[in-house]
Design a protein around this motif. Structure first.
Motif, PDB file in Angstrom:
ATOM      1  N   CYS A   3       8.070  -6.091  -1.657  1.00 21.86           N
ATOM      2  CA  CYS A   3       6.937  -6.020  -0.936  1.00 21.86           C
ATOM      3  C   CYS A   3       7.350  -5.563   0.611  1.00 21.86           C
ATOM      4  O   CYS A   3       8.493  -5.199   0.291  1.00 21.86           O
ATOM      5  CB  CYS A   3       5.853  -6.531  -0.864  1.00 21.86           C
ATOM      6  N   PRO A  29       1.000  -1.013   0.801  1.00 28.79           N
ATOM      7  CA  PRO A  29      -0.059  -0.527  -0.025  1.00 28.79           C
ATOM      8  C   PRO A  29       0.711   0.867  -0.337  1.00 28.79           C
ATOM      9  O   PRO A  29       1.528   1.177   0.758  1.00 28.79           O
ATOM     10  CB  PRO A  29      -0.915  -0.073   1.469  1.00 28.79           C
ATOM     11  N   HIS A  70       0.274  -0.647  -5.565  1.00 25.95           N
ATOM     12  CA  HIS A  70      -0.385  -2.063  -5.016  1.00 25.95           C
ATOM     13  C   HIS A  70      -0.806  -2.440  -5.544  1.00 25.95           C
ATOM     14  O   HIS A  70      -1.845  -2.888  -7.209  1.00 25.95           O
ATOM     15  CB  HIS A  70      -1.592  -0.907  -4.235  1.00 25.95           C
TER      16      HIS A  70
END
Length: 307
Positions: free
Chosen positions: A257, A195, A219
């Motif tokens: 990530c 995010p 995202h």
């Protein structure tokens, strides 16, 4: 007799179209394969959910439960690192992974903030890295299966011991050294799948804030349907968004990530839905980057200009 002939005809068409490859499968096609009269030709179905009670509540027929997090552990103080190859192979063999079979992978939890689709893409990555070349993520997950009118079961199912290829595909993974050596090279793009608040360092999660310098933000949820985060958007719907972010098929793409699950989904989509030819997953992810080299590696908290 007629229903059996219809099923056999459907299976013949599926066999022709579902050659050994990695991609998506619809609930209807998955059901036809699972119900193949020849048990030896049925797929290996893997329920990847972390909540074992969810498996008990209901799962796809013939689904073997493999908790995605059993494939990771702490290494050199860094949590949730992928396990060594020998341990990983042993766990995949125990789950029935087989070089000669189709694998159908799924999870559930269709609405954000639930992110269990990442469990499916992570297990798909581990299987692909181990050399399995026939992998399908169930498009829509268990919610899609039920929406199609197909009932889950509570019956347990255990696969026999599997058989893995002698050689895997380690080239689909990138190490910290790969990232440091390549991130500033022309034609290479780093994609942060978290995010945006984490990308910008506006979170309470990470030891250090921000992202790898030069990485662009995309995202993972932008690739999924808004009403079912297990349903992948067609490439035509996200092509312009990817291009705007500079994520194009002519580049060498390295996805990452926080712990490598979100990155695994973006890599799966780019490589196996969009057909990008050169996409890798930085498995160590931000959790490793912020710790190694005595916490001295640089971080950014602003977005770079896409070139």
């Amino acid at each position: 007799m007629k229903p059996i002939l219809t099923l056999l005809a459907t299976l013949a068409l599926l066999t022709a179209s579902l050659r050994a490859e990695i991609g998506l499968i619809s609930p209807a096609d998955a059901k036809a394969l699972i119900e193949n009269p020849d048990a030896a030709k049925r797929p290996i179905v893997l329920d990847t959910r972390g909540g074992y009670k969810d498996y008990f509540r209901g799962h796809l027929p013939t689904a073997h439960h493999i908790n995605f997090d059993t494939l990771r552990g702490t290494d050199h103080a860094v949590p949730v690192q992928y396990l060594p190859e020998d341990i990983t192979r042993a766990l995949l063999l125990r789950a029935g992974a087989d070089k000669n079979r189709t694998h159908i992978i799924y999870a559930t939890g269709e609405k954000l903030p639930n992110d269990e689709i990442l469990s499916a893409s992570m297990v798909a990555h581990v299987l692909e890295k181990a050399g399995i070349e026939d992998i399908r993520i169930l498009d829509g997950g268990l919610p899609g299966w039920q929406a199609a009118g197909f009932a889950p079961t509570q019956e347990y199912f255990g696969n026999p011991t599997g058989s893995l290829p002698e050689k895997g595909h380690p080239e689909i993974a990138a190490t910290i050294d790969d990232v440091l050596a390549e991130k500033d090279q022309p034609g290479v793009i780093l994609v942060d799948a978290r995010p945006q608040n984490e990308y910008l360092g506006q979170d309470e999660i990470w030891l250090r804030k921000g992202h790898i310098p030069g990485a662009v933000s995309f995202h993972w949820a932008r690739l999924m349907a808004s009403d079912n985060t297990h349903k992948f958007k067609p490439f035509a719907e996200v092509k312009a968004e990817l291009e705007k972010a500079g994520i194009t098929p002519d580049k060498k793409v390295i996805c990452y990530c926080g712990t490598s699950r979100e990155g695994s989904l973006v890599r799966f989509y780019l490589a196996h839905v969009a057909g990008y030819p050169n996409v890798r997953l930085y498995e160590g992810a931000w959790k490793e980057y912020v710790w190694v080299k005595n916490k001295s590696l640089p971080a950014e908290t602003t977005a770079p200009t896409v070139k």
